[in-house]
Design an enzyme around this catalytic site. Structure first.
Site: not given
Lengths: 80, 229
Positions: B86, B194, B196
Site C-alpha cells: 500500500c 494488504h 498482512e
C-alpha cells in the site's frame, strides 16, 4: 528571489480529479469547459540569488521532489 | 530469518505486518524507525501501509528521502527481500526501486474492501507457495492505488514477468488491472492489497499467509544452498 512552481498531471495521463471537477462545472451549466486538469501551485522564497542560479536550483527541486515526472509535468516562473 | 518493519511518522499498518510475521512465521521481527541508518541485520524489509508524512505533496514523496530509504536501496541491491504494501508500494515507486506511479483512484473514492487477485507470477520469493493463476482474496484500503506506467515500461514489465498480481475486477483504474509488481531481479515487490490483513480466519481470509511462507521458504532455499557450498 521568488519562484512560482506549477505541477500538473501529464496530458497523456488521466487526471480523475480534473474529470470530476469538469463534470461538476458541466452540471452547473458551464458546458463550454472542454477539459480541466487540477494541479498544484507552490511559492518559494529563495533569498538573494541570481536568476540563473535560482533557475538551476528550482529545476533540480522539481525533478527531485516537487513533481513526480513519471506522471506529472512542471513549470516555474522566477520573480525578483 | 530476521524481519524489519519500517515505521515512518504516519505508518498505520506496521503493527499488522509485525503481527503477521510473528503469528504466521514465528520468526524474529523488529520495528525499525525511519531514521535508522543500518539494516544489515535484516533479511527481509517490510515497508508498511499508512499515510507516511500525511501523504503531503504526494503519497510517499517525502518518506522516500528518510534516512532509512538509503539502506532499503542498499538491501535491494544486495538481493535482500523488500516488500512494500500500500503506502509502502507508493514509497518504493517514489524511490525508484519499482517503476511507475500510483494515481488517485478512478472513482475518486477511498476503496476499502476484499478483492480477488490472480497470481500472475508464482516464480518470485513472495509468491512461490501459490499456484500459477491461483485466485486469492486479499483486502484493499486505499485512495491512490491506480497504478500507472507508460507503454514502454508496461512492455518491459510483461517481458520480464514483473507483474505479480492482477485484480480480477479492477477497483481503482490500474493499468492492465495491475495490483502488484516486482523489480527486474524479483527481490523487491510492491502491491496495493494488504496480505498482512489476510492471515487470520477471524479477519475473513487467510489467503495472505502464503506470501509470508513464500518469503521464508525462498530464504531457506538460498541459505541452505549457501551452506552446502
Amino acid at each position: 528571489m521568488k519562484a512560482k512552481v506549477y505541477v500538473t498531471i501529464k496530458q497523456s495521463v488521466l487526471d480523475p480529479q480534473g474529470v470530476a471537477v469538469q463534470g461538476a462545472l458541466h452540471s452547473l451549466g458551464f458546458e463550454e469547459v472542454e477539459s480541466l486538469r487540477v494541479g498544484k501551485y507552490m511559492e518559494l522564497e529563495l533569498g538573494d540569488v541570481s536568476q540563473e542560479a535560482a533557475g538551476e536550483r528550482v529545476k533540480e527541486m522539481c525533478e527531485k521532489l516537487l513533481a513526480n515526472t513519471v506522471v506529472e509535468d512542471y513549470r516555474y516562473e522566477l520573480e525578483g | 530469518m530476521k524481519f524489519a518493519v519500517l515505521v515512518f511518522p504516519g505508518s498505520n499498518c506496521d503493527v499488522d505486518c509485525y503481527k503477521a510475521v510473528e503469528q504466521v512465521l514465528g520468526e524474529p521481527v523488529d520495528y525499525v524507525w525511519h531514521t535508522a541508518t543500518d539494516l544489515s541485520a535484516y533479511d527481509c524489509i517490510l515497508v508498511p501501509g499508512g499515510f507516511s508524512y500525511g501523504d503531503y505533496l504526494r503519497c510517499g514523496a517525502i518518506s522516500r528521502f528518510a534516512p532509512v530509504m538509503n539502506e532499503v536501496a542498499k538491501a535491494a541491491e544486495e538481493g535482500k527481500f523488500v516488500l512494500g504494501i500500500c503506502n509502502g508500494f507508493q514509497i518504493l515507486t517514489e524511490a525508484g526501486l519499482l517503476p511507475g506511479a500510483l494515481r488517485r483512484n478512478m472513482s475518486m473514492k477511498f476503496a476499502c474492501r476484499d478483492t480477488v487477485l490472480k497470481v500472475e507470477n508464482n516464480d518470485t520469493p513472495f509468491t512461490r507457495d501459490y499456484a500459477a493463476g491461483e485466485e486469492i482474496v486479499i483486502p484493499i484500503a486505499h485512495g491512490e492505488g491506480n497504478y500507472y506506467c507508460d507503454e514502454e515500461t508496461l512492455e518491459e514489465l510483461r517481458a520480464n514477468n514483473q507483474i505479480a498480481f492482477r485484480y480480477k475486477s479492477n477497483p481503482n483504474g490500474s493499468v492492465e488491472d495491475i495490483a502488484g509488481i516486482t523489480n527486474k531481479a524479483g527481490n523487491v515487490l510492491g502491491m496495493m492489497p494488504h496480505p498482512e490483513r489476510a492471515v487470520n480466519e477471524i479477519l475473513g481470509t487467510t489467503d495472505g499467509k502464503k506470501m509470508f511462507t513464500s518469503i521464508i521458504n525462498a530464504w531457506r532455499e538460498q541459505h541452505d544452498a549457501a551452506n552446502v557450498r
